[in-house]
Design an enzyme around this catalytic site. Structure first.
Site, PDB file in Angstrom:
ATOM      1  N   HIS B  30       0.829  -1.209   0.000  1.00 19.23           N
ATOM      2  CA  HIS B  30       0.000   0.000   0.000  1.00 19.23           C
ATOM      3  C   HIS B  30       0.860   1.254   0.000  1.00 19.23           C
ATOM      4  O   HIS B  30       0.340   2.345  -0.209  1.00 19.23           O
ATOM      5  CB  HIS B  30      -0.972  -0.006   1.169  1.00 19.23           C
ATOM      6  CG  HIS B  30      -0.315  -0.179   2.510  1.00 19.23           C
ATOM      7  ND1 HIS B  30       0.178  -1.388   2.923  1.00 19.23           N
ATOM      8  CD2 HIS B  30      -0.065   0.689   3.512  1.00 19.23           C
ATOM      9  CE1 HIS B  30       0.693  -1.246   4.134  1.00 19.23           C
ATOM     10  NE2 HIS B  30       0.571  -0.005   4.508  1.00 19.23           N
ATOM     11  N   ASN B 138       5.505   2.890  12.274  1.00 24.03           N
ATOM     12  CA  ASN B 138       4.833   4.188  12.419  1.00 24.03           C
ATOM     13  C   ASN B 138       3.658   4.122  13.395  1.00 24.03           C
ATOM     14  O   ASN B 138       2.945   5.100  13.570  1.00 24.03           O
ATOM     15  CB  ASN B 138       4.405   4.743  11.051  1.00 24.03           C
ATOM     16  CG  ASN B 138       3.355   3.874  10.371  1.00 24.03           C
ATOM     17  OD1 ASN B 138       2.588   3.180  11.020  1.00 24.03           O
ATOM     18  ND2 ASN B 138       3.327   3.907   9.045  1.00 24.03           N
ATOM     19  N   ARG B 267       2.090 -40.117  -6.711  1.00 20.25           N
ATOM     20  CA  ARG B 267       3.004 -39.254  -5.945  1.00 20.25           C
ATOM     21  C   ARG B 267       4.449 -39.724  -6.086  1.00 20.25           C
ATOM     22  O   ARG B 267       5.378 -38.929  -6.111  1.00 20.25           O
ATOM     23  CB  ARG B 267       2.586 -39.158  -4.472  1.00 20.25           C
ATOM     24  CG  ARG B 267       2.566 -40.482  -3.746  1.00 20.25           C
ATOM     25  CD  ARG B 267       2.040 -40.332  -2.312  1.00 20.25           C
ATOM     26  NE  ARG B 267       1.796 -41.619  -1.701  1.00 20.25           N
ATOM     27  CZ  ARG B 267       2.295 -42.024  -0.526  1.00 20.25           C
ATOM     28  NH1 ARG B 267       3.065 -41.217   0.182  1.00 20.25           N
ATOM     29  NH2 ARG B 267       2.024 -43.217  -0.045  1.00 20.25           N
ATOM     30  N   GLU B 315       3.455 -23.661   4.955  1.00 21.63           N
ATOM     31  CA  GLU B 315       3.014 -23.717   3.555  1.00 21.63           C
ATOM     32  C   GLU B 315       2.976 -22.339   2.902  1.00 21.63           C
ATOM     33  O   GLU B 315       3.124 -22.230   1.681  1.00 21.63           O
ATOM     34  CB  GLU B 315       1.643 -24.390   3.459  1.00 21.63           C
ATOM     35  CG  GLU B 315       1.627 -25.854   3.888  1.00 21.63           C
ATOM     36  CD  GLU B 315       1.559 -26.054   5.398  1.00 21.63           C
ATOM     37  OE1 GLU B 315       1.389 -25.059   6.132  1.00 21.63           O
ATOM     38  OE2 GLU B 315       1.700 -27.203   5.845  1.00 21.63           O
ATOM     39  N   PHE B 340      -3.262 -29.217   2.477  1.00 19.55           N
ATOM     40  CA  PHE B 340      -2.547 -28.150   3.169  1.00 19.55           C
ATOM     41  C   PHE B 340      -2.133 -27.020   2.230  1.00 19.55           C
ATOM     42  O   PHE B 340      -1.681 -25.966   2.685  1.00 19.55           O
ATOM     43  CB  PHE B 340      -1.355 -28.711   3.937  1.00 19.55           C
ATOM     44  CG  PHE B 340      -1.753 -29.790   4.912  1.00 19.55           C
ATOM     45  CD1 PHE B 340      -2.975 -29.719   5.577  1.00 19.55           C
ATOM     46  CD2 PHE B 340      -0.956 -30.893   5.134  1.00 19.55           C
ATOM     47  CE1 PHE B 340      -3.375 -30.718   6.466  1.00 19.55           C
ATOM     48  CE2 PHE B 340      -1.332 -31.900   6.016  1.00 19.55           C
ATOM     49  CZ  PHE B 340      -2.549 -31.816   6.685  1.00 19.55           C
ATOM     50  N   ASP B 372      -6.276 -41.792   7.644  1.00 19.38           N
ATOM     51  CA  ASP B 372      -5.901 -40.567   8.354  1.00 19.38           C
ATOM     52  C   ASP B 372      -7.078 -39.624   8.602  1.00 19.38           C
ATOM     53  O   ASP B 372      -7.008 -38.740   9.446  1.00 19.38           O
ATOM     54  CB  ASP B 372      -4.784 -39.819   7.613  1.00 19.38           C
ATOM     55  CG  ASP B 372      -3.409 -40.384   7.942  1.00 19.38           C
ATOM     56  OD1 ASP B 372      -3.289 -41.065   8.986  1.00 19.38           O
ATOM     57  OD2 ASP B 372      -2.468 -40.153   7.175  1.00 19.38           O
TER      58      ASP B 372
END
Lengths: 572, 572
Positions: B30, B138, B267, B315, B340, B372
């Site tokens: 900003h 500030n 995987r 993460e 996650f 799980d």
């Protein structure tokens, strides 16, 4: 945990809803065998149930969930239980003035999660003396050593720098732990007990050895482990009950809603309705992440400062605190810019697993916020919130509609979400119009000779009104549907619109094309069989539990058997 | 910033892509007027362009984005620029051995974000001496005082507890700042300069006054402010260029992929393919969040430890570091459990605003993970990833397909995502089959007499094969489509399937019903005009910029004008 159960926890196991009970939250949810062993030690489950662990149909899931009456919230996504515990402690200290203490057990690995430091900050700043954290510093994560290993002084320095008392103990010295818990309960600030432990202590081939995370022992190993530990018969502990206490009487009236006649931003109507809700109901609490002058949660703060919680720029803690407060029966509304709710997505997801009742408000949605640019524009929030199990997704276009929807949210179960708009929008509806969840509003048209349907919500309703009026001037009858209830969406009205117009539908939304109102409309039409399609959508529709992969695919209705059945049903 | 520009930054403004350039990241996005003023002071933009700030078509958006060549990444969601800076520093220190320094400017409010402490932890643990952070203390946030206000010692204590050097300065004392930057550059660990400042310093009616956040001055106030500040003519600073440096030569060959014949978890194929990619290409880096033995990123780590980054259970920092590494030309793959990745949703959203090229892998998707339980099951990741601007979403069902898709990801632009499965799955495809992004595979059927189509991806393809074979035994011809490319999805194949089967379609997915494969299929069919619907979907399809709300609604194609046009086009 043995020391806690035997000497410090105050809990009536026969009355898990007793508001005087302490709260114990396993932030390290993967230690579920430990929490279930505590339930066994407290005598509320038996050996037979203990042996159902992780089996389909068991209450003892891989990670704890509140389908067990002694579990407040689901954990298993690390770094969440602790910030939720901060919410339980905040609600107890600042709203209920309850005598309970909140105990949170953390793993050392999970202190890598930033949300853990949001929680340390919040609790330290609020001076939550009713909160004790315990960090199990066993120095071993899932795949290897943690960053700080056994540097307990470093953990203590961090906690102190965040405004906490810190006590370092040998986590296998029960007398030291007992003293630490006593000191923690009497500290003038929140206290963390940092326990140096050895993972697998007491079993020679397990203790402080890597490679055992999440593994089970075979029969021979089990025999050896029991021999080393001493195969003592199961013991039941006597747990002290809390002193009798009843929460303060809480008013639950109906809010006096404002009748709006002039253009107003829906975010402003949100804030004003919250203030009215707060006056009517003593259980409504409001949380905001340092933008209450933008979301207009400040309208509630001004009138009910004792039930307003400034969470500063920490959206994970914002949602976690809301989840914590509903644990003790409060009715939380949490707000920030809709774009920044994505910061708390994992917490929102887990809130659904926790069966939590929380209300979220996202302001400044879409490109219509203007000059601040894309970092501040929520263009994916509808997709995120639709894909939360059991969620309700609302998107009002005027102030009267907003007021009615916010008032209803107070009574909704599950995770509900309202998307508000930065800009002022015209008043389309009367203050006595009704906007039921699951409904829609016919803004233009509705007859059998409508030639095209426009489906909009929020800011685009006003664009669609202009378009419909322009088309009317050209002699084209338009059916304009305000789909303020994005989930559940009004399938009946959409189906009727498709039928009346010969399937001519324009959907317009201030959102990316994926996962928002367009997808919701198509799913509703396809599901109703109104399209040319004969469509079956097999997906996960109920909250899953633990079980074997094949069992869970079947339980979810997405196995080969279900696919074949669905295909057969489509055949002519 | 003046001290930095005039004395410490090494930057060739005429060559923003010079790999020797320092990196300056405004985590407090900003403060865009300040960064644009620096560009003006460096002479790369002029006064006329400066006055286009926040206007439609200007490069000077409300928050900085990389459409400006001197901006590395988009900021504006707080607590992101700093962890991204850690990624830039990590890539420079550990892969490129680059001489650049990374400077990150933070606001004090944003230190409430947990992600800031993930970044402190990561940089402290890695000993990133090429990183300097500056906190502008500030004491005023958007709606009021910060938690720590001017307690700069508390900030310093926190930073030191996280392994950093900390220097506290008066943020208006240029000599002190100069000394601090010199000391920071020579420190033996990352250093944070904690600058106590007064917001609006130098203007009596602004300095340290609340209520001015994001506000502009009117003509009279501007006149008074300039009078107090001294209305000096614009100055241009000479900025020192970096010493010439060329990055090491990097190999970019084609990977040798394994030909799989036995059942294997996707995987595992992901990890093995990463290792092969790493051997062929020196620019591939892999990051994981403490689950590399589950995601199988460890297969890369074992062969290329120098290009593997353990991010521990953080993460947000995981994704931020990936974004930082692609800033300096590396090709990052970041992995964790798919569930996650929701933790990093805001970072993924912002990566798209940054036009970043990152690759994400989410393992353990869906109920098929088994025991799980739901906390570990990704059931919303497809919805999340589809609704990322410009994203690619891939979901393979066998090891050969995984290998081909992972190899392609290395060359994809934007945010790409691969969803992998925990369980071993049978081999369906040959190693020389091709799987282009945007394509699909016909697993069963394909003729004109197919009676029903089944659309599946990943784990459900194998269930669908069983169902299709069962139906074949009953004499029912099934067209089974493997929609491995969920986004972009293969509209042509889906349309053909709908046409061949008379619109009989079963979609089956291991995901909540909302936002996933079912919604993608319906959107594709509706868009192709293949349904009974004559459907137009107006949504935000290009990355928005700054502008007035009405301008942006029009630019996005969702204004009244576009709605009327779309409706007219549908009329018979």
């Amino acid at each position: 945990m043995a020391v806690l159960l035997a000497g410090h926890l105050r809990y009536d196991w026969s009355r898990p809803d007793d508001p005087a009970n302490d709260h114990l939250i396993f932030s390290k949810g993967h230690a579920s065998p430990l929490v279930y062993a505590m339930f066994r030690a407290a005598g509320v489950i038996d050996d037979a149930e203990l042996l159902t662990f992780r089996k389909l149909g068991s209450r003892l899931e891989g990670h704890p969930t509140p389908i067990l009456p002694w579990v407040d919230v689901a954990t298993g996504s690390l770094g969440q239980g602790f910030p939720i515990a901060v919410g339980v402690a905040l609600g107890g200290a600042r709203v209920l003035r309850a005598p309970y203490r909140v105990w949170a057990l953390l793993g050392d690995s999970e202190t890598a999660e930033g949300s853990v430091w949001e929680a340390f900050e919040r609790a330290g700043h609020e001076g939550l003396t009713n909160l004790t954290a315990i960090i199990d510093v066993n120095r071993l994560g899932q795949r290897g050593p943690t960053q700080l290993e056994w540097d307990t002084d470093r953990y203590a320095a961090r906690a102190r720098a965040f405004g906490w008392e810190a006590i370092v103990v040998d986590g296998h010295d029960v007398a030291a732990i007992d003293d630490a818990f006593t000191a923690a309960s009497g500290a003038d600030r929140p206290c963390v007990v940092i326990a140096r432990t050895r993972k697998g202590e007491g079993v020679s081939f397990l203790a402080d050895k890597p490679g055992w995370h999440g593994k089970t022992l075979d029969a021979e190993q089990t025999k050896q482990a029991l021999a080393e530990l001493g195969d003592a018969p199961s013991r039941t502990f006597e747990v002290r009950k809390p002193a009798p206490w009843a929460p303060p009487g809480i008013t639950r009236g109906r809010p006096q809603l404002t009748a709006y006649t002039e253009p107003l931003a829906t975010r402003k109507a949100y804030g004003e309705t919250l203030a009215a809700l707060g006056a009517a109901r003593g259980d409504v609490v409001v949380l905001d992440a340092e933008v209450s002058n933008s979301t207009h949660a400040e309208d509630f703060k001004k009138e009910h400062p004792d039930r307003f919680f400034e969470m500063f720029i920490a959206e994970q803690q914002l949602v976690a605190a809301a989840v914590g407060m509903q644990v003790v029966g409060l009715v939380p509304f949490a707000s920030t810019f809709a774009a920044f709710l994505t910061r708390a997505h994992d917490f929102i997801r887990m809130a659904a697993v926790s069966r939590a009742n929380i209300r979220l408000s996202g302001s400044h949605a879409g490109v219509s916020i203007g000059e601040d640019g894309p970092s501040q524009m929520a263009l994916e929030d509808l997709a995120m919130m639709r894909a939360v199990h059991g969620s309700t997704v609302l998107y009002p276009c005027d102030a009267n509609q907003t007021a009615k929807l916010v008032a209803q949210m107070a009574d909704l179960g599950g995770v509900s979400y309202i998307r508000t708009t930065r800009e002022k929008t015209p008043i389309l509806y009367r203050a006595d119009d009704d906007f039921p969840v699951g409904g829609s509003r016919l803004v233009r048209g509705g007859g059998p000779d409508d030639r095209v349907a426009i489906v909009a919500a929020g800011i685009t309703v006003h664009e669609a009104v202009k378009a419909a009026d322009e088309l009317a001037g050209e002699g084209v009858k338009v059916r304009l549907i305000d789909a303020y209830s994005v989930k559940p969406i009004d399938t009946k009205a959409l189906t009727a619109a498709a039928r009346a117009t010969g399937g001519r539908i324009v959907v317009v939304e201030d959102h990316w094309p994926e996962g928002g109102i367009g997808d919701a409309v198509l799913a509703a039409l396809a599901g109703s069989g109104e399209l040319g399609l004969r469509y079956r959508h097999l997906a996960v529709r109920e909250m899953p539990a633990s079980g074997k992969p094949a069992e869970l695919l079947h339980a979810a209705g997405i196995s080969a058997w279900h696919i074949a059945k669905a295909a057969r049903e489509l055949l002519p």
